[in-house]
Design an enzyme around this catalytic site. Structure first.
Site, PDB file in Angstrom:
ATOM      1  N   SER A 199       1.468   0.605  11.660  1.00  0.00           N
ATOM      2  CA  SER A 199       2.053   1.561  12.448  1.00  0.00           C
ATOM      3  C   SER A 199       1.532   1.850  13.859  1.00  0.00           C
ATOM      4  O   SER A 199       0.194   1.514  14.039  1.00  0.00           O
ATOM      5  CB  SER A 199       2.132   2.974  11.721  1.00  0.00           C
ATOM      6  OG  SER A 199       2.358   4.056  12.658  1.00  0.00           O
ATOM      7  N   TYR A 240      -0.497  10.695   7.298  1.00  0.00           N
ATOM      8  CA  TYR A 240       0.139   9.234   7.677  1.00  0.00           C
ATOM      9  C   TYR A 240      -0.731   8.533   8.447  1.00  0.00           C
ATOM     10  O   TYR A 240      -1.036   7.151   8.424  1.00  0.00           O
ATOM     11  CB  TYR A 240       1.487   9.408   8.312  1.00  0.00           C
ATOM     12  CG  TYR A 240       2.477   8.308   8.485  1.00  0.00           C
ATOM     13  CD1 TYR A 240       2.297   7.703   9.674  1.00  0.00           C
ATOM     14  CD2 TYR A 240       3.054   7.711   7.664  1.00  0.00           C
ATOM     15  CE1 TYR A 240       3.007   6.682  10.222  1.00  0.00           C
ATOM     16  CE2 TYR A 240       3.976   6.728   8.104  1.00  0.00           C
ATOM     17  CZ  TYR A 240       3.840   6.007   9.313  1.00  0.00           C
ATOM     18  OH  TYR A 240       4.548   4.946   9.423  1.00  0.00           O
TER      19      TYR A 240
HETATM   20  P1  NAP Z   1      12.508   4.300   5.153  1.00  0.00           P
HETATM   21  O1  NAP Z   1      13.575   4.165   5.870  1.00  0.00           O
HETATM   22  O2  NAP Z   1      11.836   5.590   4.780  1.00  0.00           O
HETATM   23  O3  NAP Z   1      12.516   3.449   3.827  1.00  0.00           O
HETATM   24  C1  NAP Z   1      11.229   3.467   2.947  1.00  0.00           C
HETATM   25  C2  NAP Z   1      11.536   2.720   1.813  1.00  0.00           C
HETATM   26  O4  NAP Z   1      10.407   2.728   0.906  1.00  0.00           O
HETATM   27  C3  NAP Z   1      12.639   3.008   0.822  1.00  0.00           C
HETATM   28  O5  NAP Z   1      13.406   1.737   0.575  1.00  0.00           O
HETATM   29  C4  NAP Z   1      12.043   3.993  -0.142  1.00  0.00           C
HETATM   30  O6  NAP Z   1      13.060   3.899  -1.336  1.00  0.00           O
HETATM   31  C5  NAP Z   1      10.972   2.879  -0.323  1.00  0.00           C
HETATM   32  N1  NAP Z   1       9.780   3.642  -0.939  1.00  0.00           N
HETATM   33  C6  NAP Z   1       9.260   4.962  -0.678  1.00  0.00           C
HETATM   34  N2  NAP Z   1       8.183   5.348  -1.438  1.00  0.00           N
HETATM   35  C7  NAP Z   1       8.162   4.508  -2.423  1.00  0.00           C
HETATM   36  C8  NAP Z   1       7.385   4.220  -3.851  1.00  0.00           C
HETATM   37  N3  NAP Z   1       6.337   5.018  -3.926  1.00  0.00           N
HETATM   38  N4  NAP Z   1       7.597   2.980  -4.498  1.00  0.00           N
HETATM   39  C9  NAP Z   1       8.554   2.188  -4.257  1.00  0.00           C
HETATM   40  N5  NAP Z   1       9.345   2.180  -3.103  1.00  0.00           N
HETATM   41  C10 NAP Z   1       9.155   3.384  -2.148  1.00  0.00           C
HETATM   42  O7  NAP Z   1      10.900   3.636   6.066  1.00  0.00           O
HETATM   43  P2  NAP Z   1      11.237   2.583   7.371  1.00  0.00           P
HETATM   44  O8  NAP Z   1      11.284   3.272   8.390  1.00  0.00           O
HETATM   45  O9  NAP Z   1      12.094   1.455   6.885  1.00  0.00           O
HETATM   46  O10 NAP Z   1       9.491   2.038   7.047  1.00  0.00           O
HETATM   47  C11 NAP Z   1       8.932   1.125   6.418  1.00  0.00           C
HETATM   48  C12 NAP Z   1       7.860   1.105   6.611  1.00  0.00           C
HETATM   49  O11 NAP Z   1       7.417   0.783   7.796  1.00  0.00           O
HETATM   50  C13 NAP Z   1       6.850   1.919   6.314  1.00  0.00           C
HETATM   51  O12 NAP Z   1       5.675   1.641   5.488  1.00  0.00           O
HETATM   52  C14 NAP Z   1       6.535   2.822   7.466  1.00  0.00           C
HETATM   53  O13 NAP Z   1       5.359   3.671   7.531  1.00  0.00           O
HETATM   54  C15 NAP Z   1       6.752   1.784   8.348  1.00  0.00           C
HETATM   55  N6  NAP Z   1       6.746   2.082   9.698  1.00  0.00           N
HETATM   56  C16 NAP Z   1       8.035   2.481  10.073  1.00  0.00           C
HETATM   57  C17 NAP Z   1       8.142   2.714  11.584  1.00  0.00           C
HETATM   58  C18 NAP Z   1       9.536   3.578  12.095  1.00  0.00           C
HETATM   59  O14 NAP Z   1       9.516   3.836  13.065  1.00  0.00           O
HETATM   60  N7  NAP Z   1      10.431   3.660  11.207  1.00  0.00           N
HETATM   61  C19 NAP Z   1       7.150   2.330  12.603  1.00  0.00           C
HETATM   62  C20 NAP Z   1       5.944   2.049  11.988  1.00  0.00           C
HETATM   63  C21 NAP Z   1       5.638   1.586  10.595  1.00  0.00           C
HETATM   64  P3  NAP Z   1      13.143   4.748  -2.669  1.00  0.00           P
HETATM   65  O15 NAP Z   1      13.241   6.284  -2.048  1.00  0.00           O
HETATM   66  O16 NAP Z   1      14.296   4.570  -3.313  1.00  0.00           O
HETATM   67  O17 NAP Z   1      11.802   4.576  -3.245  1.00  0.00           O
HETATM   68  C1  GCO Z   2       6.296   9.892  13.765  1.00  0.00           C
HETATM   69  C2  GCO Z   2       6.932   8.697  13.378  1.00  0.00           C
HETATM   70  C3  GCO Z   2       5.918   7.305  13.473  1.00  0.00           C
HETATM   71  C4  GCO Z   2       6.535   6.160  13.066  1.00  0.00           C
HETATM   72  C5  GCO Z   2       5.740   4.887  13.144  1.00  0.00           C
HETATM   73  C6  GCO Z   2       5.413   4.652  14.471  1.00  0.00           C
HETATM   74  O1  GCO Z   2       6.636  10.798  12.828  1.00  0.00           O
HETATM   75  O2  GCO Z   2       5.570   9.726  14.449  1.00  0.00           O
HETATM   76  O3  GCO Z   2       7.572   8.414  12.075  1.00  0.00           O
HETATM   77  O4  GCO Z   2       4.864   7.567  12.631  1.00  0.00           O
HETATM   78  O5  GCO Z   2       7.353   6.242  11.723  1.00  0.00           O
HETATM   79  O6  GCO Z   2       4.907   4.903  12.203  1.00  0.00           O
HETATM   80  O7  GCO Z   2       4.834   3.570  14.828  1.00  0.00           O
END
Ligand code: NAP
Ligand code: GCO
Length: 266
Positions: free
Chosen positions: A146, A159
């Site tokens: 992230s 986080y």
């Molecule tokens: P999201 O939309 O919240 O989706 C998260 C997924 O993880 C869902 O399918 C959820 O399904 C599953 N999940 C959560 N807790 C779980 C557990 N304990 N066991 C199994 N499955 C679990 O998240 P996203 O934005 O796609 O992010 C995916 C990854 O990228 C995460 O690691 C997040 O921190 C990272 N990330 C996101 C962003 C962003 O801007 N969106 C940026 C950087 C990094 P269920 O609830 O059904 O379990």
């Molecule tokens: C926040 C966001 C970020 C993104 C991501 C950025 O609240 O700042 O959720 O944490 O999810 O991790 O890279």
């Protein structure tokens, strides 16, 4: 393309938390490159919807209900994948949660819950797949890090601590298992439009953009939020032979955020 170095034909990939969002896009990309796909999530409704979505894209994904923080459920998940698809060649630790709470108001239980999913679970899953990867002569582990692996901001202490730790876990797995032809790298997405960030993009009552939405656009040279599809190419690269000499690297896919101080006053 002769000997396509980006081909994943014959490989089995597990993408955790890939019911939707970033994980779904990554799983789709790995499938398009030829991998067999397994994914998991916790909620039945997410699993059912995801299986339908994968099928609509022509992807025969195998979906499983499993909580990545539960070692017994991880063992059952990996056994089921082994039976139905084969051993995991590519592990993408994508499942993640966030809690946006001022640190002095956050309970220890809330802090631990975030760290359990975002850091301890990647450790548990990596630990579980590495012995078989060694026996097969190698493998790929991709941890979804992230911006918060590098930067802090208000209300995301748990986080950021977890994602900072995940960056170092990535480097340590690379250090410890590189000799077995296991490459462990990270992908560090910028701000991506998924359900996780939906609260940060919600329109104001008057229809104007959320202040945080405008803030992120001002901090991103690309002047836009990322979309899950922006992560497809980087994921295929790190899952394929093309990255066999890349190890312990965090590939930031952020539209330039980490390179930019922010839009200067006009
Ligand atoms: P999201 O939309 O919240 O989706 C998260 C997924 O993880 C869902 O399918 C959820 O399904 C599953 N999940 C959560 N807790 C779980 C557990 N304990 N066991 C199994 N499955 C679990 O998240 P996203 O934005 O796609 O992010 C995916 C990854 O990228 C995460 O690691 C997040 O921190 C990272 N990330 C996101 C962003 C962003 O801007 N969106 C940026 C950087 C990094 P269920 O609830 O059904 O379990
Ligand atoms: C926040 C966001 C970020 C993104 C991501 C950025 O609240 O700042 O959720 O944490 O999810 O991790 O890279």
């Amino acid at each position: 393309m002769k000997d396509n170095m980006f081909s994943l034909e014959g490989k089995v990939a597990l993408v955790t938390g890939a019911a939707y969002g970033i994980g779904f896009a990554i799983a789709e990309a790995l499938a398009e490159a030829g991998a067999k796909i397994a994914f998991n999530c916790r909620k039945e409704e997410h699993l059912a919807a995801a299986l339908k979505a994968y099928a609509e894209k022509g992807i025969e994904a195998k979906g499983y209900l499993a909580d990545v923080t539960d070692e017994e459920q991880i063992a059952s998940l990996l056994s089921a994948i082994e039976r139905e698809l084969g051993g995991v060649d590519i592990l993408v630790n994508n499942a993640g949660v966030i809690k946006r709470v001022p640190m002095h108001e956050m309970s220890a239980a809330e802090f631990r819950e975030v760290v359990d999913v975002d850091l301890v679970a990647p450790f548990l899953l990596s630990k579980a797949v590495i012995p078989a990867m060694i026996a097969r002569g190698g493998g790929k582990i991709i941890n979804i890090c992230s911006m918060m692996s590098e930067l802090g901001r208000e209300t995301v202490s748990a986080y950021a601590s977890a994602k900072g730790g995940l960056k170092m876990l990535t480097k340590n797995i690379a250090a410890e298992y590189g000799k077995y032809n296991i490459q462990c790298n990270g992908i560090g997405p910028g701000y991506i439009a998924t359900p996780q960030t939906a609260p940060l993009r919600q329109k104001q009552p008057d229809g104007s953009p959320h202040p945080f939405d405008s803030f992120i656009v001002s901090k991103t040279p690309a002047e836009r939020w990322g979309v899950p599809g922006d992560l497809k190419g980087p994921a295929v690269f790190l899952a394929s032979k093309a990255s066999d000499f890349v190890n312990g690297h965090i590939l930031y896919v952020d539209g330039g955020i980490l390179a930019y101080i922010g839009k200067q006053p006009q």
